[in-house]
Design an enzyme around this catalytic site. Structure first.
Site, PDB file in Angstrom:
ATOM      1  CE  LYS A 276      -4.487   0.858   0.252  1.00 46.84           C
ATOM      2  NZ  LYS A 276      -5.570  -0.070  -0.092  1.00 46.84           N
TER       3      LYS A 276
ATOM      4  N   GLY B  78     -20.479   6.928   2.840  1.00 44.86           N
ATOM      5  CA  GLY B  78     -19.537   7.229   1.751  1.00 44.86           C
ATOM      6  C   GLY B  78     -20.263   7.248   0.429  1.00 44.86           C
TER       7      GLY B  78
ATOM      8  N   GLY C  87     -18.328   8.050  -2.531  1.00 44.36           N
ATOM      9  CA  GLY C  87     -17.203   8.241  -3.457  1.00 44.36           C
ATOM     10  C   GLY C  87     -17.161   7.120  -4.474  1.00 44.36           C
ATOM     11  CG  ASN C  88     -14.186   4.497  -7.365  1.00 46.99           C
ATOM     12  OD1 ASN C  88     -14.924   4.506  -8.352  1.00 46.99           O
ATOM     13  ND2 ASN C  88     -13.278   3.567  -7.177  1.00 46.99           N
TER      14      ASN C  88
ATOM     15  N   GLY D 167     -18.661   3.844  -2.429  1.00 49.91           N
ATOM     16  CA  GLY D 167     -20.040   3.993  -1.962  1.00 49.91           C
ATOM     17  C   GLY D 167     -20.995   4.423  -3.066  1.00 49.91           C
TER      18      GLY D 167
HETATM   19  N1  GLU Z   1      -7.307   0.357  -3.008  1.00 50.38           N
HETATM   20  C1  GLU Z   1      -8.089  -0.787  -3.323  1.00 50.38           C
HETATM   21  C2  GLU Z   1      -8.143  -1.713  -2.129  1.00 50.38           C
HETATM   22  O1  GLU Z   1      -7.989  -1.304  -1.002  1.00 50.38           O
HETATM   23  C3  GLU Z   1      -7.674  -1.456  -4.623  1.00 50.38           C
HETATM   24  C4  GLU Z   1      -6.252  -1.890  -4.705  1.00 50.38           C
HETATM   25  C5  GLU Z   1      -5.832  -2.341  -6.104  1.00 50.38           C
HETATM   26  O2  GLU Z   1      -6.627  -2.259  -7.028  1.00 50.38           O
HETATM   27  O3  GLU Z   1      -4.686  -2.754  -6.223  1.00 50.38           O
HETATM   28  O4  GLU Z   1      -8.398  -2.891  -2.258  1.00 50.38           O
END
Ligand code: GLU
Length: 407
Positions: free
Chosen positions: A103, A214, A216-217, A219
């Protein structure tokens, strides 16, 4: 403030109290393989220079390249990114996709930046991290406040520096820049497929009421999908606050309202409420789709939902999990419920490497097959181990990780 990484380790402890794993494996899986911090200088529009702090945590790559989004938020710090990276390693194992967990983040409020400043900051992150990234090494994606456009800037910067021509190092790109059909809606769609696979086991009726924290993308897409399938979405919110309308919100009209007014507040027929009040509304299905630690020891006794689908990462603390479990409220954990996003990201990576473009039907059919199978596997584990879905999902993920690591 609760430390999300400590919460993640507490979840690990709770799960491995149900099923034990070898001690050496436990030591390895409890710490990230690598933590990288960088300083990103940005020349602002007024000529001054700001230096931002950026992160990438690579938790585990035994099952494939590190994979996971990049979060831009003023509260983001290394402990949050560490928790999110750990959850990604488990999430990819739950979905059984050939990816590890990582992450990234930057401590910044992106809403305070101009578009030029945002582009410089995004390119700066990709430049600073370029040594550790790559299609076979570490593949970032969007997360809270990062968009397909930001992925394009980062991917472009990375390709220039590295000479990579596959374009597969970042996923969640726009369709015209190597993105996959279905990626935008994938987390919401995946949540819907997981819900569909489990709904009857917990006696949730079609057409039930839904509250979504939420818009956003994640919710926003979830609201659309649940509503299009006949469920009554009665309340939703953004970072400023929420609205409720007991006879159901018209989601398309609400999207237009938010686009026009920049807020949900004042939507015709609805009344305003705080995010805290929204979580405690009587409803059948509660879908936290914003940030972590929103259901805690304090408010868990007052949650009135019959079923919780975690589309956010880490919205429920371990203490709250215990309370909801004792109260008989099933929780579909983040690492299963929101795994549709990273699953379609993996499809995008695969398409980029093979130079293919799959149709939306094909993407969704593959997603459905995976999430249906894995939801049932985790449900069955929860029944066999006499535990909740979170501990069952952890156990399934840990079994797969342990195998990949030679235990
Ligand atoms: N940020 C998203 C998650 O927390 C997607 C991560 C991704 O597509 O690599 O799962």
């Amino acid at each position: 403030m609760t430390n999300p990484f400590e919460n993640a380790l507490m979840q690990l402890k709770r799960a491995t109290a149900v099923q034990a794993f070898p001690e050496a494996f436990m030591k390895q899986i409890s710490v990230p393989n690598r933590e990288v911090r960088i300083s990103i200088p940005v020349v602002m529009d007024d000529g001054s220079t700001q230096v931002y702090e950026g992160y990438r945590v690579e938790h585990n790559n035994a099952r494939g390249p590190y994979k996971g989004g990049i979060r831009f938020h003023h509260d983001t710090d290394i402990n949050e990114v560490k928790a999110l990276a750990f959850w990604m390693a488990l999430k990819c194992a739950v979905a059984n996709i050939p990816m590890g967990g990582g992450k990234g983040g930057i401590t910044v409020d992106p809403k305070k930046l101009s578009k030029t400043e945002l582009e410089k900051l995004s390119r700066g992150w990709a430049r600073g991290m370029s040594d550790i990234l790559g299609p076979k090494k570490d593949v970032p994606a969007p997360d809270v406040n990062t968009t397909p456009e930001i992925m394009t800037w980062m991917n472009d910067e990375y390709m220039k520096i590295s000479g990579d021509t596959t374009g597969a190092t970042f996923t969640g790109k726009p369709l015209n820049a190597g993105g996959s059909e279905g990626r935008g809606a994938a987390t919401g769609m995946g949540g819907w497929y997981v819900f569909q696979a489990l709904r009857e086991k917990y006696n949730i009726q079609p057409g039930s009421t839904v509250v979504i924290q939420g818009f956003g993308n994640v919710g926003g897409h979830a609201a659309n999908i649940f509503s299009a399938n006949g469920y009554k979405v009665i309340a939703t919110s953004d970072s400023k606050g929420g609205i409720v309308k007991e006879d159901g919100l018209d989601i398309a009209a609400l999207e237009n309202w938010k686009k026009e007014k920049g807020t949900l507040s004042g939507f015709p027929g609805s009344r305003d409420l705080t995010n805290a009040e929204l979580l405690e509304l009587p409803c059948d299905i509660l879908i936290p789709s914003a940030l972590e630690n929103v259901i805690t020891f304090d408010n868990a006794p007052r949650i009135k939902a019959k079923f919780v689908l975690e589309l956010a990462n880490g919205p429920i603390t371990p203490e709250a999990d215990e309370i909801l479990y004792d109260r008989g409220i099933p929780v579909v954990p983040d690492i299963l419920a929101n795994s549709g996003g990273v699953t379609v990201s993996t499809f995008e990576w695969d398409q980029n490497l093979k130079n293919e473009h799959w149709s939306e039907e094909m993407v969704n059919a593959k997603l459905l097959e995976i999430l249906n199978r894995e939801s049932i596997a985790i449900y069955e584990k929860s029944v066999a181990a006499k535990t909740d879905l979170r501990r069952a999902a952890f156990i399934v993920a840990l079994e797969r990780l342990a195998k990949a690591m030679g235990y």
